[in-house]
Design a protein around this motif. Structure first.
Motif: not given
Ligand code: 5GP
Ligand code: MG
Length: 176
Positions: A127-146
């Motif tokens: 799973q993935l936890a991120i403090l800030v998701d700033r967008g502009h993804r170039e790959l099919p990756i998303r965070a579970d916790y933002v």
């Protein structure tokens, strides 16, 4: 250099407290949980999450660290590669691994982190936890916790400042 503040210390603390609760809820406690911080601020955030988990649960998950600069496939595009010791005192086979980083941007660091993990064994789930998701993804990756979704333009940079590294605690956006 114009800048705007998008999180203050209290908002960061609240986000980390919420994410710690979400991690515990989704994984039903700390059993089989491993937190893996990604170099510098991801490592610090994993330690802060750990403190929250200990406070809520009376128990904590093992911590590990990844230095992703070794694995990046676009090293030329950003900072020059730096090699730092990777602390990995845990066996991730069969575990629920939560990767922790400060900012999610193109997704390339996380892709590299997944490669690094797969060299270490097969976790049950990542799973993935991120403090800030700033967008502009170039790959099919998303965070579970933002912590916070922050739409940015490409000529902006998100600065995450944490007491441990920056003697202050906030998140600002700087126009380059
Ligand atoms: P990505 O690999 O998703 O493009 O970028 C994420 C990685 O680069 C993270 O480890 C993060 O620390 C760093 N990063 C990318 N963009 C920013 C940014 O705007 N601000 C900060 N603080 N780090 C960034
Ligand atoms: Mg980073």
């Amino acid at each position: 250099m114009p800048e705007r503040r998008i999180m203050d210390a209290q908002e960061i603390q609240r986000s980390l407290s919420r994410i710690a609760h979400e991690i515990l809820e989704r994984n039903r406690g700390v059993e089989d949980l491993v937190l893996v911080g990604i170099h510098t601020r991801g490592v610090i955030l994993s330690q802060l999450l750990e403190q929250n988990i200990l406070r809520f649960e009376g128990n904590c998950a093992p911590l590990a660290e990844l230095d992703i600069n070794l694995y990046r496939d676009d090293l030329q595009a950003r900072e020059s590669p730096r090699v730092r010791p990777t602390k990995f005192p845990v066996d991730i086979r069969g575990k629920n691994v939560v990767l922790v980083d400060d900012v999610l941007f193109t997704g390339r660091t996380i892709r590299a982190a997944l490669d690094a993990l797969s060299d270490l064994g097969r976790p049950r789930q990542v799973q993935l936890a991120i403090l800030v998701d700033r967008g502009h993804r170039e790959l099919p990756i998303r965070a579970d916790y933002v912590g916070k979704n922050v739409p940015t333009s490409l000529d902006e940079e998100v600065k995450v400042r944490l007491t441990e590294t920056d003697q202050t605690e906030d998140v600002i956006i700087v126009k380059l």
